[in-house]
Design a protein around this motif. Structure first.
Motif, PDB file in Angstrom:
ATOM      1  N   TYR A 177      17.974 -56.187 -15.638  1.00  0.00           N
ATOM      2  CA  TYR A 177      19.384 -55.948 -15.341  1.00  0.00           C
ATOM      3  C   TYR A 177      19.726 -56.347 -13.907  1.00  0.00           C
ATOM      4  O   TYR A 177      20.806 -56.872 -13.643  1.00  0.00           O
ATOM      5  N   GLY A 181      22.563 -58.470 -12.569  1.00  0.00           N
ATOM      6  CA  GLY A 181      23.529 -57.781 -11.715  1.00  0.00           C
ATOM      7  C   GLY A 181      23.808 -58.533 -10.439  1.00  0.00           C
ATOM      8  O   GLY A 181      24.946 -58.557  -9.940  1.00  0.00           O
ATOM      9  N   GLU A 186      28.876 -58.736 -16.181  1.00  0.00           N
ATOM     10  CA  GLU A 186      29.831 -57.714 -16.618  1.00  0.00           C
ATOM     11  C   GLU A 186      29.512 -57.177 -18.012  1.00  0.00           C
ATOM     12  O   GLU A 186      30.005 -56.126 -18.393  1.00  0.00           O
ATOM     13  N   ASN A 224      23.817 -51.156 -12.504  1.00  0.00           N
ATOM     14  CA  ASN A 224      24.365 -52.484 -12.237  1.00  0.00           C
ATOM     15  C   ASN A 224      25.843 -52.585 -12.568  1.00  0.00           C
ATOM     16  O   ASN A 224      26.414 -53.681 -12.510  1.00  0.00           O
ATOM     17  N   THR A 226      27.640 -52.438 -15.345  1.00  0.00           N
ATOM     18  CA  THR A 226      27.898 -53.437 -16.372  1.00  0.00           C
ATOM     19  C   THR A 226      27.947 -52.772 -17.738  1.00  0.00           C
ATOM     20  O   THR A 226      27.338 -51.720 -17.955  1.00  0.00           O
ATOM     21  N   PRO A 251      30.041 -49.117 -18.002  1.00  0.00           N
ATOM     22  CA  PRO A 251      29.440 -49.288 -16.675  1.00  0.00           C
ATOM     23  C   PRO A 251      29.117 -47.983 -15.948  1.00  0.00           C
ATOM     24  O   PRO A 251      28.437 -48.028 -14.907  1.00  0.00           O
ATOM     25  N   THR A 276      34.026 -52.648 -14.714  1.00  0.00           N
ATOM     26  CA  THR A 276      32.819 -52.886 -13.923  1.00  0.00           C
ATOM     27  C   THR A 276      33.114 -52.934 -12.425  1.00  0.00           C
ATOM     28  O   THR A 276      32.194 -52.814 -11.606  1.00  0.00           O
ATOM     29  N   LYS A 280      30.780 -51.844  -8.792  1.00  0.00           N
ATOM     30  CA  LYS A 280      30.323 -53.024  -8.044  1.00  0.00           C
ATOM     31  C   LYS A 280      30.874 -53.053  -6.618  1.00  0.00           C
ATOM     32  O   LYS A 280      30.359 -53.810  -5.774  1.00  0.00           O
TER      33      LYS A 280
END
Length: 309
Positions: A177, A181, A186, A224, A226, A251, A276, A280
């Protein structure tokens, strides 16, 4: 919002003597159901076209190669790509790949809404063993029949988002991942065939196997930021049971939808790829928070090196 309605197309067991044409008919029926659910993307399992043949010990190259596809789309699978194009539906498909130069991989492809293949992945983390093991309750010969994947963990910008792929045992490894990532993934698509019992630890039954499945997928999604869509081939195949538990995880690591059976079953959820963004840009803002100067061991060694006594 960037909504992608995903259909996780779990397959029930595929017996050893079941022809690909029959399997494809089952998959087309799931695709028809996905169209009625207005899905934008359908995700099939690992080795979706055949039984999980690595449970069988084989020595004859011709017997082994019958389980592999020499091209994709193949004659048997072309109807899937044609139906996907007709419906304007993306597709993830897992299969055994035999290359023109004779190499064998456990692979998957990603097709866009026109039915065109936009990405290929080859399984990196092969579990199991290469020779017959009389101590095991059943065989798991992926290391005999496949080479480790040689394409890494790429991602593709398609269908309005950034998509990545992995296969089965890959989902248990955080590196899987994280590499995606670091490319802004996503949505990660993963197919699996997981036995209900550990061949080397009989006490580890289906409840524990399902727990580990959820744990791995939820952790990868959260760490991550996602979406992860994980899809099983399940049920009693050739007399050997496999877990279901196909699931779609957001996510935040929350399960948004999960299969209830071990048969052919469609699990559908509308996934907002914009969901996501928060992770992030906050706790998992890699550019601000990662400390790569301390991560050298991850790429410098494989097995552990404990401190000296």
């Amino acid at each position: 919002m960037r909504l992608v309605t995903v259909a996780a197309a779990q397959l029930g067991p595929i017996q050893k003597n079941e022809p690909r044409t029959d399997v494809v008919r089952r998959m087309l029926a799931l695709m028809d159901e996905a169209k009625r659910a207005e899905a934008d993307l359908i995700v099939f399992p690992e080795l979706a076209l055949t039984t999980f043949f690595p449970r069988w010990y084989m020595e004859d190259p011709a017997e082994i190669d019958q389980w592999f596809e020499r091209e994709m789309p193949s004659a048997a699978t072309r109807p899937l790509f044609e139906r996907a194009a007709e419906y304007g539906m993306g597709m993830y498909l897992g299969y055994a790949e035999l290359t023109p130069d004779g190499r064998h991989f456990n692979s998957s492809v990603l097709a866009d809404r026109t039915g065109a293949i936009v990405g290929k992945y080859r399984k990196v983390h092969l579990p199991g063993h290469a020779e017959f093991d009389p101590e095991r309750a059943f065989q798991h010969l992926e290391k005999r029949y496949f080479e480790p994947g040689d394409l890494g963990f790429p991602v593709w910008r398609t269908m309005g988002g950034i998509f990545g792929m992995c296969i089965c045992n890959d989902r248990r490894w955080p590196e899987t991942y994280r590499v995606m990532g670091l490319q802004g993934v996503e949505m990660v698509l993963v197919g699996y065939n997981t036995p209900s019992i550990n061949s080397q630890k009989s006490a580890e039954g289906p409840e524990q196997r399902l727990f580990h499945n959820r744990l791995s997928v939820q952790a990868g999604a959260y760490q991550n930021s996602t979406w992860v869509v994980a899809v099983a081939k399940a049920g009693i195949e050739d007399g050997f049971p496999m877990i279901g538990g196909s699931l779609i995880v957001n996510p935040d690591g929350e399960i948004m939808a999960e299969a209830k059976t071990e048969g052919d079953e469609l699990v559908v959820h509308a996934c907002d790829l914009d969901a996501t963004t928060f992770g992030k840009t906050t706790i998992f803002d890699f550019a601000r928070h990662r400390r790569i100067e301390h991560y050298g061991r991850i790429c410098a060694q494989t097995g552990p090196t404990p401190p000296a006594l």
